[in-house]
Structure formats: C-alpha cells, structure tokens
Enzyme design. Structure first.
Site, mmCIF file in Angstrom:
data_model
loop_
_atom_site.group_PDB
_atom_site.id
_atom_site.type_symbol
_atom_site.label_atom_id
_atom_site.label_comp_id
_atom_site.label_asym_id
_atom_site.label_seq_id
_atom_site.Cartn_x
_atom_site.Cartn_y
_atom_site.Cartn_z
ATOM 1 N N GLY A 2 0.792 -1.227 0.000
ATOM 2 C CA GLY A 2 0.000 0.000 0.000
ATOM 3 C C GLY A 2 0.825 1.278 0.000
ATOM 4 O O GLY A 2 0.271 2.366 0.159
ATOM 5 N N ALA A 3 2.158 1.172 -0.191
ATOM 6 C CA ALA A 3 3.005 2.365 -0.098
ATOM 7 C C ALA A 3 2.632 3.414 -1.149
ATOM 8 O O ALA A 3 2.769 4.607 -0.906
ATOM 9 C CB ALA A 3 4.483 1.985 -0.234
ATOM 10 N N ASP A 12 10.897 4.714 -5.761
ATOM 11 C CA ASP A 12 10.141 3.461 -5.630
ATOM 12 C C ASP A 12 11.056 2.249 -5.759
ATOM 13 O O ASP A 12 10.684 1.217 -6.294
ATOM 14 C CB ASP A 12 8.994 3.400 -6.663
ATOM 15 C CG ASP A 12 8.109 2.167 -6.509
ATOM 16 O OD1 ASP A 12 8.076 1.584 -5.403
ATOM 17 O OD2 ASP A 12 7.466 1.777 -7.499
ATOM 18 N N LYS A 46 14.984 -3.617 -6.809
ATOM 19 C CA LYS A 46 14.617 -2.826 -7.979
ATOM 20 C C LYS A 46 15.719 -1.883 -8.432
ATOM 21 O O LYS A 46 15.806 -1.546 -9.607
ATOM 22 C CB LYS A 46 13.373 -1.989 -7.649
ATOM 23 C CG LYS A 46 12.041 -2.695 -7.825
ATOM 24 C CD LYS A 46 10.939 -1.653 -7.667
ATOM 25 C CE LYS A 46 9.550 -2.249 -7.672
ATOM 26 N NZ LYS A 46 8.539 -1.195 -7.386
ATOM 27 N N CYS A 77 -7.018 6.175 -13.411
ATOM 28 C CA CYS A 77 -7.497 4.937 -14.026
ATOM 29 C C CYS A 77 -6.360 4.071 -14.591
ATOM 30 O O CYS A 77 -6.485 2.851 -14.693
ATOM 31 C CB CYS A 77 -8.480 5.259 -15.139
ATOM 32 S SG CYS A 77 -9.641 6.576 -14.713
ATOM 33 N N HIS A 79 -5.892 0.238 -15.944
ATOM 34 C CA HIS A 79 -6.299 0.185 -17.349
ATOM 35 C C HIS A 79 -5.232 0.677 -18.321
ATOM 36 O O HIS A 79 -5.496 0.770 -19.515
ATOM 37 C CB HIS A 79 -7.615 0.944 -17.541
ATOM 38 C CG HIS A 79 -8.785 0.252 -16.909
ATOM 39 N ND1 HIS A 79 -9.355 -0.879 -17.450
ATOM 40 C CD2 HIS A 79 -9.458 0.491 -15.760
ATOM 41 C CE1 HIS A 79 -10.350 -1.296 -16.681
ATOM 42 N NE2 HIS A 79 -10.427 -0.488 -15.635
#
Ligand code: CA
Length: 653
Positions: free
Chosen positions: A153-154, A276, A303, A578, A582
């Site tokens: 949830g970060a 991130d 990462k 969105c 998507h």
C-alpha cells in the site's frame, strides 16, 4: 512444501530425474483452467502428493499433483472492491502449509487458515485497518509455529509492518513496524526510536511507506527472520522527509529475532529512497566462499539495479555491483556501504528520465540460486520512468499518492529532461556469479516482465516468459533444451516435485501484474492471451492445450463530440487515476478491459460503472468519492478519443 522450497528460498531442487540429457522429451502432463484472465503469480506448494496454489481473488486450489484432478477449492470471498486499494492486479503470490493447515493472506487484509484435507475454514484474522489503503498479496511464511505476513500500500500512503500470528490459533504474537509513526504517540520499539532520527517533517501523516509485501527468508540456526522492505510514500523524498535523512527502514533488508520480532540488524539498499526502489525482491540465503573464506550470505537483486551480497549474521556488506545499466547512482562505495548517487539525475517538477523506473531492474518475479553451478539466475529488465515532483502536495484516500507532477504522467505531454536517454524497454535473463559479483552469461529476451526462475540438480533452469513460452535451459550455459508455447505470458516461479516415482515441473501461467496493468505491456507480441492455467510437465507428457483464443473484432467507437478542453481534463484524470489498472493512454495489456474497445452497452453504462460501482464485483469499485459527474464525462470523452486514435492508427497501417 514452503515458498522458495526451503527457508533459504534458493528455488533449487535436488531432483534430477528430468535432466539436461532427457529434457527434450518433456511434454504437458496435465493442466488446470484457473478461470481467470488476470495475472497468476503464485508459486505452488506440493505436500504428500497434493498441490496447493492460489489463483485470482484468493481462490485456493488443492490438486492431485500427479493427475491434475482438483480435490477441493476454497473461495474466501475476498472483498473485490478492495482492489482499488491494491497495486497491481488481483494476484496472490502463494500459500503456506503447516501441520494440516493451508494459510493465505487475502487482498482485503485477512489472514486465513484452511483445513488442508477438506478446504474448510479453521480461523481468520484481520491483519490491517481497512480504513487505510492496505492490501495483502504476498505468501505467508511459517517460522517456529508462527505465520508471518506483511502488507502492501506504499503507493497509496500507508505505514508498513509485519505481523506474526500463532499458526494454531491465529492469535497475534508480535508486530514489527518498518517505518516510525508519529513520535508524539511514542515508539513501539527502540528500533522505531532509532529509525525516527532518520526522518524529518511530518512523514507519519501519510504513512511513510516501507511496506513488506513479498520477500522473507529465515535462518533457523541464527533464528533470524529477514524482511524485504518496500519504498517510501510518497516517492519524492523532498516531499516525504523535507529535511533529508535516510528514512529507515525504507528499501532495506531488516533482520529480526523470529520469536520476538526484535530488531537485530539492517542494510539499506537505497538510503532516502526517491524512486520506488523497493527491497522487497526475493532474498536467497547460501553458504559460499568469498575471498577464500566460507561466508553465510543473504543475496538480493532489488529494484535499484544492484546485486548485493551481505553477511546474514551481521549485516555487513560484502559486495555490490549493478546488474543492469543504472543512471540514479554511479556505484556503491564499499567503504561506507552506500550508493553514490548521480545528482545529474535528480528530478524536478518538469520530470526527468531515470533508469531503472518503478518496475525496477528486477521486479518481484523470483530469482534462483543453484549451488551446483554457483550462479544466481535473475530475471532482469531495463525500463525507465519520467520521475517528477508535484508542485502542490495533495493526498486523496483511495488513490495512488505518488507525489509526482500529474501533468507529467499524461502521455504525449511536454518531454521530460533526459528524454533522449530513455532506453528501449528490454528484458534479460542474467546468470550472475555472486562470488565475483559479476555477470557470467545472459539470455536476451523479447521484452521486460518475464517469469520467475527454478533450478534443479538435473542442470536445468526453468522460466516462463512474456513471449508466451515455458522454457527449460541448461543451467550451466543457458542452452535451450525444450520449450512449449503456453498461450499467455507466465510470471510466476515454477516448481518441481516427485509423485509415485515421476518428476513433474509445474507453473502458473497467467499474464498480468504491474507492467501489464499500468503500462499496457503485452504478452506474446500482442496476440490475445488464453485463460490463466496451472500447467504440469513430465517426460513423455502427451496432453495438449485447446486452440489459442482468436482476436475479437474491435467495436466502432461512438462519435467524438466533446471539446478539446474536456478531453484534456479527462486525459489528466485517466492517466493519474485509471491508468493504475487500465494502462497509460488506455492501452490494456490484456488482463483488464481495454477501454478503447468498449461495447455500446458499456458506453451506455459508463457512469453507472465508475460512480455507481456497477462492476465492484469484478474489482472496479465506485470512484464517486473522488470523481464528479463532469469528471466521469471527461474521462469517457478521453477514452472515445483514444478509441478514434487507435482506429486511425489501424487505418494507416
Ligand atoms: Ca512500490
């Protein structure tokens, strides 16, 4: 029987009945339709001839591992509308099995224990406060009779932690927070008091991040549990912690006492994470000789693009080297153990291309270590991202709160700095020597987002990939021994097991996850993807798959009547809200609806879906709390525009 096969999570199997001499005779033994077009990321477990795996929406399957016959199925009815609070698909990365119980962490935050024989629910506990945007999709681990589970949830703005529950009863035993809370409320532990000295400003208001949503490993001799900790929230550190600081324990490996959850040591891969760069990537324990001395090490390729070899008893950094070209740092200074950042790549409001991007030089598809070859096999990739800083800090519950400049996230906007340096997206399977900390050989792949890896004592390496094949390689030199088209991209880690004297290799094949959802990354070069399937292979296997799906005709979009201003407003909203599911620019990777291809009845129901929650049962929650009717009309107009763009592209071909 446990995630990664052993506590050290090497993903290496001693089975050798299938080997480099006979792998060419492999064939499909059986398959199970998993009833989903969403991503499958779970590593199956096999205990006493029964395979246990999780599919989409936390459905648990128990299967006769020899025949593929489903023995039972348990649907915990996870709250699908909670997908709005989850990054990156309705996936689950696996189960735990212990003393007749199967454990699963659910998207909606619950941890459940199910009877391994019958699939009946034994207990469940809620591990999160649902008023915050937490989700759970990692595999639980069982250590000393405790079930260990983290959360995600970060990107939304939460505070990470890991909890241990009694495996028999579900009683909470300890909780380790990965970032400090508000100092005024007191610290939960000395570790949090120490960590708080590395933060500034009022970071706790929006959680700070540091969610531990995937990787753990355990050393029973040292009784240390290793936690892979995630990125900062929001991403730009200047916003998160304006006075600077390393922001412990973001992007760190933290070792805690497995019985108490007390802090023992940490190594921070990316101090003051700004990109991130999670350190939630798979961690492998091994005993290897370095500079002539045997060392107990923990290895990770997070990462940020560097491969780390660390003494797992003390946390001492033994070596660090980048496995892909990176621009954010020049190297890791072995004297300080810290990366040397390249200030040329600090980003501004305008945006700047940095490598790697948030998908990482290595995402969460697990790597493998073969003690026979001494090599670590890493599914790596090169992707970049236009990082930017928001001029005005905002926070909206239930949305991604990245702290990026929302104008920069709209495709086709003004180019960010260093745009000419953006490398083409690519993927490579790298065989890495952890003793020398360098690449030995590589296999170039068609693109990023390839699958997790398994190695075996038969000198085999197995991997599914984005181009829709499941491939068996020689582990010592990477030669292809066998491959089979599986009609979809395969991300999950494969396993191998023996039943009644027969060795099998199995994998969950189902395209989805972050690259597919947020970037519209396609599998198989854009060919339609088949339903997700669990596939098992054996020597002489003669089962075949049904014919692959064919492309469906693209419906004609309605006429474009909205003003340019409305479409621009819709573009901004779509590409900040969105796109998470998507795809940027409304290009779908195939596991969620491509909104350029809506049928007339979907166009008619558009408002009812976005505001009324008409498709909440499919994971599309209502956005009535953040979008007005005008906003929804603007998003709809943008999608119609994008449909016409595609029609024009197709006509021009
Ligand atoms: Ca993240």
């Amino acid at each position: 029987m446990t995630h990664g096969r052993t506590y050290g999570e090497q993903r290496f199997s001693p089975l050798a009945r299938i080997n480099d001499q006979n792998a060419g005779e492999l064939g499909l033994a059986w398959y199970l339709d998993m009833g989903t077009r969403r991503g499958l990321e779970a590593t199956p477990l096999v205990v006493d001839g029964v395979m246990y795996t999780s599919g989409s929406w936390n459905v648990i399957h128990a299967i006769d591992a020899g025949s593929g016959r489903e023995l039972w199925r348990y649907d915990p009815h996870t709250q699908r509308e909670r997908l709005r609070s989850a990054c990156c698909d309705a996936v689950n990365r696996g189960l735990a099995v212990w003393k007749g119980k199967v454990y699963e962490g659910l998207l909606d935050g619950r941890l459940i224990a199910v009877d391994a024989a019958t699939g009946g629910l034994i207990w469940e506990v809620q591990t999160i406060d649902q008023t915050y945007d937490y989700s759970v999709n990692g595999a639980p681990r069982i250590v000393n009779g405790k079930v260990i589970i983290g959360n995600g949830g970060a990107e939304f703005g939460v505070r990470g932690y890991v909890t241990a529950y009694d495996a028999e009863t579900g009683e909470q035993l300890w909780r380790f927070y990965t970032v400090p809370g508000n100092p005024a409320a007191g610290f939960e532990s000395p570790a949090m008091e120490m960590a708080a000295k590395t933060w500034t400003g009022e970071w706790w208001k929006y959680g700070g991040g540091g969610t531990a949503w995937d990787a753990f490993a355990y050393d029973p001799e040292l009784n240390l549990l290793y936690i892979g900790v995630g990125n900062g929230s929001p991403w730009p550190r200047d916003i998160r912690s304006p006075g600077g600081g390393d922001n412990l324990f973001l992007s760190s490996i933290v070792a805690v006492n497995a019985d108490t959850g007390e802090y023992v040591w940490h190594y921070q891969t990316t101090p003051g994470d700004n990109w991130d760069y999670t350190a939630t990537q798979h961690m492998i324990l091994a005993d290897i000789e370095i500079d002539g001395k045997p060392r107990k090490v923990i290895m990770q390729a997070p990462k940020n693009g560097f491969f780390y070899v660390i003494d797992r008893q003390t946390g001492e950094l033994l070596s660090a080297n980048n496995f892909i070209p990176v621009t954010w740092a020049t190297h890791v200074d072995m004297a300080t153990g810290r990366p040397v950042e390249n200030p040329d790549y600090y980003y501004t409001e305008r945006g700047k291309i940095v490598v790697p991007g948030p998908l990482g030089g290595h995402s969460w598809q697990p790597m493998s270590y073969s003690p026979l070859t001494g090599l670590v096999y890493i599914p790596t990739q090169i992707t970049s991202f236009p990082y930017s800083k928001t001029p005005v800090r905002t926070y909206k519950k239930g949305l991604w709160n990245l702290g990026m400049n929302e104008q920069v996230l709209v495709p086709g906007g003004p180019p960010p700095e260093k745009a000419d340096e953006a490398p083409p997206n690519s993927g490579t399977l790298i065989a890495w020597d952890p003793k020398q900390n360098r690449e030995v050989w590589r296999i170039q792949q068609d693109g990023p987002w390839n699958g997790g890896i398994l190695t075996t004592a038969g000198n085999l390496m197995a991997q599914g990939n984005a181009n829709g094949n499941f491939v068996i390689y020689r582990a010592d030199n990477g030669e292809v021994l066998w491959r089979m088209p599986v009609q979809t991209g395969a991300l999950a880690g494969p396993v191998t097991y023996m039943v009644d004297g027969e060795q099998y290799i199995a994998v969950n094949a189902g395209w989805g996850g972050a690259w597919s959802l947020t970037a519209g990354g396609k599998a198989q070069g854009g060919k339609p993807i088949a339903t997700g399937r669990l596939l098992a292979f054996k020597l002489g296997g003669a089962q075949t798959l049904p014919p692959p799906p064919e492309a469906e005709p693209i419906p004609q979009p309605p006429p474009l009547t909205a003003s340019e201003e409305t479409i621009a407003h819709g573009a901004l909203l779509f590409n900040n809200i969105c796109f998470v599911c998507h795809g940027a620019g409304a290009v779908s990777g195939g596991s969620t609806a491509d909104l350029r291809h809506m049928a007339p009845e979907t166009h008619a129901a558009f408002k009812e879906i976005v505001l009324g929650g008409a498709m909440a049962g499919a994971g599309m929650a209502s956005f009535a709390d953040v979008l007005s009717e005008d906003d929804v009309e603007a998003i709809h107009a943008y999608l119609i525009q994008r449909a016409h763009d595609e029609q024009a592209e197709l006509a021009g071909q």
